[in-house]
Write a protein that holds these residues in place. Structure first.
Motif, short mmCIF file in Angstrom:
data_model
loop_
_atom_site.label_atom_id
_atom_site.label_comp_id
_atom_site.label_asym_id
_atom_site.label_seq_id
_atom_site.Cartn_x
_atom_site.Cartn_y
_atom_site.Cartn_z
N ALA A 89 0.82 -1.21 0.00
CA ALA A 89 0.00 0.00 0.00
C ALA A 89 0.86 1.27 0.00
CB ALA A 89 -0.94 -0.01 1.21
N ILE A 90 1.95 1.26 0.73
CA ILE A 90 2.75 2.48 0.88
C ILE A 90 3.45 2.87 -0.42
CG2 ILE A 90 4.99 1.58 1.70
CD1 ILE A 90 3.13 4.44 3.36
N VAL A 91 3.83 1.90 -1.23
CA VAL A 91 4.51 2.23 -2.49
C VAL A 91 3.57 2.92 -3.48
CG1 VAL A 91 6.27 0.44 -2.25
CG2 VAL A 91 4.18 -0.04 -3.53
N ARG A 92 2.29 2.86 -3.23
CA ARG A 92 1.32 3.52 -4.12
C ARG A 92 1.07 4.98 -3.75
NH1 ARG A 92 -1.16 -1.71 -3.63
NH2 ARG A 92 -2.64 -0.91 -2.10
N LEU A 93 1.71 5.46 -2.68
CA LEU A 93 1.54 6.86 -2.26
C LEU A 93 2.75 7.68 -2.73
CD1 LEU A 93 0.24 6.50 1.42
CD2 LEU A 93 -1.08 6.90 -0.66
N PRO A 94 2.59 8.47 -3.77
CA PRO A 94 3.74 9.19 -4.33
C PRO A 94 4.34 10.24 -3.40
CG PRO A 94 1.72 9.83 -5.44
CD PRO A 94 1.36 8.70 -4.52
N VAL A 95 3.60 10.67 -2.40
CA VAL A 95 4.10 11.68 -1.48
C VAL A 95 5.16 11.10 -0.51
CG1 VAL A 95 2.31 11.36 0.28
CG2 VAL A 95 3.33 13.61 -0.05
N ILE A 96 5.21 9.78 -0.39
CA ILE A 96 6.20 9.13 0.46
C ILE A 96 7.52 9.07 -0.31
CG2 ILE A 96 6.78 7.05 1.78
CD1 ILE A 96 4.17 8.41 2.72
N GLN A 127 -5.34 9.32 4.07
CA GLN A 127 -4.58 8.19 3.54
C GLN A 127 -3.75 7.43 4.57
OE1 GLN A 127 -2.50 9.15 -0.09
NE2 GLN A 127 -4.14 10.49 -0.76
N LEU A 128 -2.99 8.15 5.39
CA LEU A 128 -2.06 7.45 6.28
C LEU A 128 -2.77 6.57 7.30
CD1 LEU A 128 0.76 10.09 6.90
CD2 LEU A 128 0.71 8.20 5.26
#
Length: 154
Positions: A89-96, A127-128
């Motif tokens: 899931a986290i790799v799909r958040l571009p802000v990370i 999201q988080l």
């Protein structure tokens, strides 16, 4: 594939860390090798994965991402499945911009770039906290970036 590096390879790596845009001719001169040898060695370092990429460092303020936030995440379970689900899931958040699995009080540390605290509040709320398996999130707003992108010392 053998990744043994000699003194010339290490010198090339140091020079490229200082300036990734240096021309092959200038790099060869600084390393005291021929341009053909320099090119061949740099290509080998890329093909072996020693050099992973070359990219521009962009001033975050200039693109409205001036706020850096460190986020500590604790998952509700410490199982391979819960880690895999969170990581997917986290790799799909571009802000990370970074995510590390760590030992200790937290399971993960995230580095997040946003415009300001209001942007982070929106990200946190939407999201988080919705990430799979998240039990707790601790947020640290960076007040000053003292060292950024320091070259590796070898």
């Amino acid at each position: 594939m053998d990744k043994s590096l000699d003194k010339v390879d290490l010198k090339l790596l140091r020079l490229l860390q200082q300036d990734g845009r240096v021309s092959n001719a200038e790099l060869a001169e600084k390393a005291n090798i021929s341009p053909a040898t320099c090119h061949r060695r740099v290509e080998r370092l890329f093909s072996q994965g020693v050099i992973q990429s070359v990219r521009a460092e962009i001033n975050p303020q200039d693109i409205h991402l001036g706020a850096l936030v460190i986020v500590g995440v604790v998952l509700d379970r410490s199982t391979p499945e819960s880690f895999a689900e969170f990581e997917a899931a986290i790799v799909r958040l571009p802000v990370i911009i970074d995510c590390q699995l760590v030992a200790g009080e937290f399971d993960y540390f995230l580095r997040v770039r946003v415009n300001d605290m209001a942007d982070f509040n929106q990200l946190h709320a939407s999201q988080l906290i919705a990430l799979p398996g998240v039990r707790q999130i601790r947020t640290f707003f960076v007040m000053k970036e003292v060292i950024q992108h320091a070259p590796l010392r070898f």
